[in-house]
Each structure stands twice: as structure tokens, then as C-alpha cells.
Design an enzyme around this catalytic site. Structure first.
Site, PDB file in Angstrom:
ATOM      1  N   VAL A  52      -1.396 -24.002 -28.720  1.00  0.00           N
ATOM      2  CA  VAL A  52      -1.361 -24.225 -30.252  1.00  0.00           C
ATOM      3  C   VAL A  52      -1.225 -23.187 -30.726  1.00  0.00           C
ATOM      4  O   VAL A  52      -1.215 -23.051 -32.130  1.00  0.00           O
ATOM      5  CB  VAL A  52      -2.704 -24.994 -30.593  1.00  0.00           C
ATOM      6  CG1 VAL A  52      -2.842 -26.309 -29.975  1.00  0.00           C
ATOM      7  CG2 VAL A  52      -3.942 -23.996 -30.107  1.00  0.00           C
ATOM      8  N   TYR A  53      -1.154 -21.990 -30.319  1.00  0.00           N
ATOM      9  CA  TYR A  53      -0.722 -20.706 -30.906  1.00  0.00           C
ATOM     10  C   TYR A  53       0.504 -20.770 -31.693  1.00  0.00           C
ATOM     11  O   TYR A  53       1.623 -20.805 -31.066  1.00  0.00           O
ATOM     12  CB  TYR A  53      -0.857 -19.321 -30.188  1.00  0.00           C
ATOM     13  CG  TYR A  53      -2.338 -19.031 -29.491  1.00  0.00           C
ATOM     14  CD1 TYR A  53      -3.373 -19.678 -29.919  1.00  0.00           C
ATOM     15  CD2 TYR A  53      -2.370 -18.186 -28.702  1.00  0.00           C
ATOM     16  CE1 TYR A  53      -4.682 -19.581 -29.585  1.00  0.00           C
ATOM     17  CE2 TYR A  53      -3.705 -17.783 -28.214  1.00  0.00           C
ATOM     18  CZ  TYR A  53      -4.714 -18.435 -28.438  1.00  0.00           C
ATOM     19  OH  TYR A  53      -6.083 -17.806 -28.138  1.00  0.00           O
ATOM     20  N   ALA A  54       0.731 -20.516 -33.013  1.00  0.00           N
ATOM     21  CA  ALA A  54       1.838 -20.931 -33.733  1.00  0.00           C
ATOM     22  C   ALA A  54       2.588 -22.322 -33.122  1.00  0.00           C
ATOM     23  O   ALA A  54       3.871 -22.358 -33.255  1.00  0.00           O
ATOM     24  CB  ALA A  54       2.638 -19.723 -33.480  1.00  0.00           C
TER      25      ALA A  54
END
Length: 326
Positions: A52-54
Site C-alpha cells: 500500500v505504500y504509494a
């Protein structure tokens, strides 16, 4: 850089890790490439990311850099799954969601396997044994070499780890990732004792107290800092209170006495706590990262470590205090 075993496993990781929370969002490809090269040149191996990072951008960027810049075999790649990117920040650790998320992560990373795959958070809506079965499948299928969890409280970690140790064919948990620093020592109450007892390595996130332990906020909030940005200010704000200020002042005094920067003292303190495998560093650029990595040569004298222990000690009452005094 010195390497350590991750928990009670044969996996060795650098005792400082590189975090990628801002990659693909605030950190572009050039800065990410400079960071990864700096980290690798310093002997670092553990790189931590999440699906889910970026919205997957961090994994995609890391995959591009692995292909072009750093040999895959030199890195220990860790990623996470189970956090659903919607405004309500919900979690889904069902077997179906986790395994689909892992396949998507591998595609973005451009690799056949990850070295460490972690459940991003506890999901009360999914039976824990189902979540853990996904970890077993990931290892047995070769898509992950080791597994761990993230943001599990003490009883959740102990239950998950014990379940995995109780049956043949299950994969023991190698790690737990939790926020841990001089400004956040809550894991010492239950999570860290459980991890130590069960042979699980702790990967501290935000080891510099979301940047506050660098001392940069002592005279106010710099405009180019996380605390000065609209999207990250709420993340930093909890550590800008009077209690934090006292700890940062003590840290600055210790740093002056050792002729090093406050961030070095803060990193050395958390790096060498019992049960810690590798604090995860998040940096804005390669220069910041290089400054943090230079802590490798520093070991805190016992008297300074004890002074920092005392000034930052969390208040634990029932059921932790000594009942013999009652």
C-alpha cells in the site's frame, strides 16, 4: 555493516534497514536510487516496503532499481500485505486477499520471491488460523522465504506465534514490525517480552520518533520537514509535546558529550535494545541516509544508555508493578 539473525531463524539481515514509506509519493526515482545505492555501499541488505505504500508505487520503484542498480541477491526484500487502501484504512487478512496481494507484489517487484512477507496488521474480521495459513502457503509455494507480522499487540503476537509452533508443517514467525524509539516504548510492556520468549526479531519502525529525535524541532517546525507538510504534520504532532521535549533535550546533552549528532544517539539506543534485529530508516534523501548510517561505529556508554532509559521510561502500572510491595 554488521549483520544479525532475524529472530530464531537462519536469515541474516543488516542491523539497520531501509524503509520505503515515501517512495513513489514524496521520494522520486532519482532520490530513491541514490538512497538504495548509498545503503548498499554501506553494507546494508534489509529493504522494507508494503503493497500500500504509494498504492504499490514503492514496490514498483524498488523493482525497477533492483533490475538496474543493485543485485537482487545482495538484498533482503521485505514487504507487507493486508492493509486495504481506502479512506477508512481497513484491513483484510483473508487467505484470498493476502495471496492475491502477494502475487501482485511479486509482479511489481519483478522477483519470484520475497525474503520476508509480513501481515500488515491484525484483522479481527478474519480467523487468525486462516491468516496464518496464507503465510504457510506462501512459504511452501516458494513465494516467500520467511514470514512475520506487523502492528500486532502482545496477545495477538503470542497467539499467532504459538499457533505456528504448535503444528507440523507450519512456518514459525521470524519477525514483528512495530514502532519503537525513545519517544515510543509501548512495545516493552507486552510485545517485546513475547517476541523475546518466542524467538521473534523486532524490526522497529520510526526509530527516530518520526523525525523528532533528530532535534530539528527544538526551535520550531522547519517548513521543509514532515511536521511542516500538510499531509505529514498529523503524523509528527503527537511527538511534539512537553514530555517529548524533555527527552529530546536529554538526548541533545548526551550527543554533545559524545561529539555526535542526536540522531546517532537515538539510533544506537534502539538498535542495541534486547530483541531488536534492525531499526528501519526512512530518509528524505541520500545525504540524510548517509548521516544516519554513520551510526555503525557508535556504541553508547552504559551510563548514557541508562540515563536515556530513565528519562524516557514509560509508566507501567497494573499488572506490571511489583506485587511484593502491597
Amino acid at each position: 555493516m554488521e549483520h544479525r539473525h532475524l529472530g530464531r531463524t537462519g536469515l541474516r539481515v543488516s542491523r539497520l534497514g531501509l524503509g520505503t514509506l515515501t517512495w513513489g509519493r514524496n521520494t522520486g526515482e532519482r532520490d530513491a536510487a541514490d538512497q538504495l545505492k548509498t545503503f548498499w555501499n554501506a553494507g546494508g541488505s534489509l529493504v522494507d516496503t508494503a503493497d500500500v505504500y504509494a498504492d504499490g508505487g514503492a514496490e514498483y520503484l524498488l523493482g525497477r532499481l533492483i533490475e538496474d542498480l543493485v543485485p537482487r541477491s545482495d538484498l533482503v526484500i521485505a514487504t507487507k500485505a493486508g492493509s486495504v487502501p481506502d479512506p477508512d484504512r481497513r484491513f483484510d487478512t483473508s487467505r484470498g486477499h493476502l495471496l492475491s496481494a502477494l502475487d501482485a507484489s511479486l509482479q511489481r517487484l519483478g522477483t519470484d520471491y520475497v525474503d520476508l512477507w509480513q501481515v500488515h496488521a491484525f484483522d479481527p474480521g478474519t480467523p487468525l488460523d486462516e491468516t496464518l495459513q496464507a503465510l504457510d502457503i506462501a512459504v511452501s509455494s516458494g513465494r516467500a522465504r520467511y514470514v512475520g507480522v506487523s502492528n500486532f499487540c502482545g496477545w495477538q503476537l503470542a497467539k499467532a506465534a504459538t499457533w505456528q509452533l504448535a503444528g507440523s508443517g507450519r512456518t514459525a514467525l521470524a519477525s514483528t514490525q512495530m514502532e519503537y524509539s525513545l519517544l515510543q516504548r509501548g512495545v516493552e510492556r507486552e510485545v517485546l517480552p513475547a517476541a523475546l520468549d518466542l524467538g521473534i526479531g523486532l524490526l522497529p519502525s520510526s526509530p527516530l520518533g518520526r523525525g523528532v529525535l533528530t532535534g530539528k524541532y527544538r526551535g520550531g517546525t522547519p517548513q521543509d520537514s514532515r511536521g511542516g507538510s500538510e499531509d505529514m504534520a498529523p503524523f509528527v504532532a503527537p511527538y511534539l509535546d512537553d514530555t517529548a521535549a524533555l527527552i529530546v533535550d536529554a538526548l541533545a546533552i548526551a550527543a554533545d558529550g559524545l561529539a555526535v549528532a542526536p540522531l546517532h544517539v537515538a539510533l544506537a539506543w534502539v538498535r542495541d535494545r534486547p530483541g531488536v534485529a534492525a531499526p528501519l530508516l526512512g530518509a528524505r534523501n541520500a545525504q540524510q541516509l548517509a548521516a544516519a548510517l554513520s551510526v555503525e561505529a557508535l556504541t553508547l556508554p552504559d551510563e548514557i544508555r541508562q540515563a536515556l532509559d530513565d528519562v524516557s521510561a514509560p509508566l507501567h502500572r497494573y499488572p506490571d508493578h511489583d506485587w511484593s510491595t502491597l
